[in-house]
Design a protein around this motif. Structure first.
Motif, PDB file in Angstrom:
ATOM      1  N   TYR A   1     -16.637 -14.250  -3.114  1.00 27.09           N
ATOM      2  CA  TYR A   1     -17.511 -14.374  -2.339  1.00 27.09           C
ATOM      3  C   TYR A   1     -17.133 -14.491  -1.152  1.00 27.09           C
ATOM      4  N   GLU A   2     -16.457 -15.250  -0.859  1.00 28.29           N
ATOM      5  CA  GLU A   2     -15.808 -16.414   0.369  1.00 28.29           C
ATOM      6  C   GLU A   2     -15.048 -14.920   1.338  1.00 28.29           C
ATOM      7  N   GLU A   3     -14.893 -14.178   0.898  1.00 32.00           N
ATOM      8  CA  GLU A   3     -14.113 -12.956   1.378  1.00 32.00           C
ATOM      9  C   GLU A   3     -14.554 -11.618   2.055  1.00 32.00           C
ATOM     10  N   PHE A   4     -15.795 -11.909   1.131  1.00 31.69           N
ATOM     11  CA  PHE A   4     -15.872 -10.370   0.787  1.00 31.69           C
ATOM     12  C   PHE A   4     -17.829 -10.917   0.327  1.00 31.69           C
ATOM     13  N   THR A   5     -18.566  -9.178   0.953  1.00 33.61           N
ATOM     14  CA  THR A   5     -19.816  -9.228   0.441  1.00 33.61           C
ATOM     15  C   THR A   5     -20.498  -8.683  -0.633  1.00 33.61           C
ATOM     16  N   THR A   6     -19.362  -6.986  -1.180  1.00 33.91           N
ATOM     17  CA  THR A   6     -20.011  -6.023  -1.853  1.00 33.91           C
ATOM     18  C   THR A   6     -18.186  -5.846  -2.390  1.00 33.91           C
ATOM     19  N   ARG A   7     -18.339  -5.141  -3.427  1.00 35.44           N
ATOM     20  CA  ARG A   7     -17.162  -4.803  -3.559  1.00 35.44           C
ATOM     21  C   ARG A   7     -16.686  -3.567  -3.400  1.00 35.44           C
ATOM     22  N   GLU A   8     -17.686  -2.653  -2.328  1.00 31.41           N
ATOM     23  CA  GLU A   8     -17.485  -1.823  -1.170  1.00 31.41           C
ATOM     24  C   GLU A   8     -16.455  -2.098   0.260  1.00 31.41           C
ATOM     25  N   ASP A   9     -16.919  -3.466   0.023  1.00 30.20           N
ATOM     26  CA  ASP A   9     -16.487  -4.353   1.247  1.00 30.20           C
ATOM     27  C   ASP A   9     -14.588  -4.914   1.244  1.00 30.20           C
ATOM     28  N   LEU A  10     -14.600  -4.695  -0.036  1.00 25.97           N
ATOM     29  CA  LEU A  10     -12.772  -4.814  -0.768  1.00 25.97           C
ATOM     30  C   LEU A  10     -12.676  -3.587  -0.604  1.00 25.97           C
ATOM     31  N   LEU A  11     -13.362  -2.477  -1.200  1.00 23.06           N
ATOM     32  CA  LEU A  11     -12.314  -1.040  -1.083  1.00 23.06           C
ATOM     33  C   LEU A  11     -12.176  -0.632   0.378  1.00 23.06           C
ATOM     34  N   VAL A  12     -13.244  -0.998   1.437  1.00 25.43           N
ATOM     35  CA  VAL A  12     -13.088  -0.473   2.955  1.00 25.43           C
ATOM     36  C   VAL A  12     -11.925  -1.292   2.954  1.00 25.43           C
ATOM     37  N   ALA A  13     -11.730  -2.525   2.984  1.00 27.04           N
ATOM     38  CA  ALA A  13     -10.748  -3.512   3.396  1.00 27.04           C
ATOM     39  C   ALA A  13      -9.432  -3.005   2.867  1.00 27.04           C
ATOM     40  N   ALA A  14      -9.027  -2.368   1.627  1.00 31.11           N
ATOM     41  CA  ALA A  14      -8.312  -2.481   1.360  1.00 31.11           C
ATOM     42  C   ALA A  14      -7.832  -1.188   1.591  1.00 31.11           C
ATOM     43  N   TYR A  15      -8.554  -0.136   1.906  1.00 33.45           N
ATOM     44  CA  TYR A  15      -7.985   1.259   2.176  1.00 33.45           C
ATOM     45  C   TYR A  15      -8.113   0.810   4.220  1.00 33.45           C
ATOM     46  N   ASP A  16      -8.793   0.158   4.415  1.00 30.64           N
ATOM     47  CA  ASP A  16      -7.907  -0.553   6.119  1.00 30.64           C
ATOM     48  C   ASP A  16      -6.681  -0.967   6.233  1.00 30.64           C
TER      49      ASP A  16
END
Length: 209
Positions: free
Chosen positions: A57-72
């Motif tokens: 939670y220091e890096e992302f708000t949701t699990r989908e935020d992480l998916l977007v960042a990994a995709y990017d």
């Protein structure tokens, strides 16, 4: 001295933060590809990264935020590979060979580990309206590259036969369809075989008149 400049264990906070973020991205790419995004909980992601939920939670708000960042991350590294291939091309190289080199650079980047192709071509599809809009924006960025950098390799005055978004979508659709079959084929054919199939598609989208 700012917080980012403070040293802990001889390393700046910003450096440690960037390393932690990368660990989440690498772990997410692997676990989403292995198990499927829909089947992975936040606890699964944190366990795969060997980090805590607090650190997540220091890096992302949701699990989908992480998916977007990994995709990017996957897309950005593929774009960097294509850009590098373009800068190394001999201007005298014929158009079909040039396009093959560019497509090969893209596909090799996507095949750089066992997970990024599955994440980039399969796991991000249909997740949410937000993710679909983000994928569309990434397609448009590839369309700009196709129009501004790839089309001129075919010859002076070369341009896409249709508007760049439609042209890029046609090529990306072909790439995605082939990539999905490729991912499911055992043993997988060489990446060069995919490039050979895609070169005529890419060239057909470009008009020299």
């Amino acid at each position: 001295m700012t917080i980012a400049q403070r040293q802990y264990g001889g390393r700046a906070v910003a450096e440690r933060k960037a390393e932690r973020r990368l660990r989440f991205l690498v772990a997410a790419t692997r676990i989403f590809a292995e198990r499927g995004y829909a089947n992975c909980s936040l606890a699964d992601v944190c366990a795969a990264a060997a980090l805590s939920k607090r650190q997540f939670y220091e890096e992302f708000t949701t699990r989908e935020d992480l998916l977007v960042a990994a995709y990017d991350r996957v897309q950005d590294e593929a774009a960097a590979a294509v850009t590098k291939a373009l800068t190394l091309l001999d201007p005298a190289t014929d158009a079909r060979t040039s396009v093959a080199v560019v497509l090969g650079a893209y596909l090799e980047s996507m095949n750089a580990d066992p997970y990024r192709a599955k994440l980039g071509f399969i796991e991000v599809v249909g997740v949410s309206e937000r993710m679909e809009q983000h994928r569309r924006e990434r397609r448009h960025s590839w369309a700009r590259l196709l129009e501004l950098a790839v089309a001129p390799m075919v010859g002076p005055g070369a341009h896409l036969r249709v508007n760049r978004e439609l042209g890029a979508s046609a090529l990306i659709g072909a790439i995605n369809g082939l990539a999905q079959e490729w991912l499911l084929t055992d043993p997988r054919p060489p990446v060069a075989d995919l490039a050979d199939l895609l070169v005529p598609v890419a060239v057909a989208l470009i008009d020299t008149e």
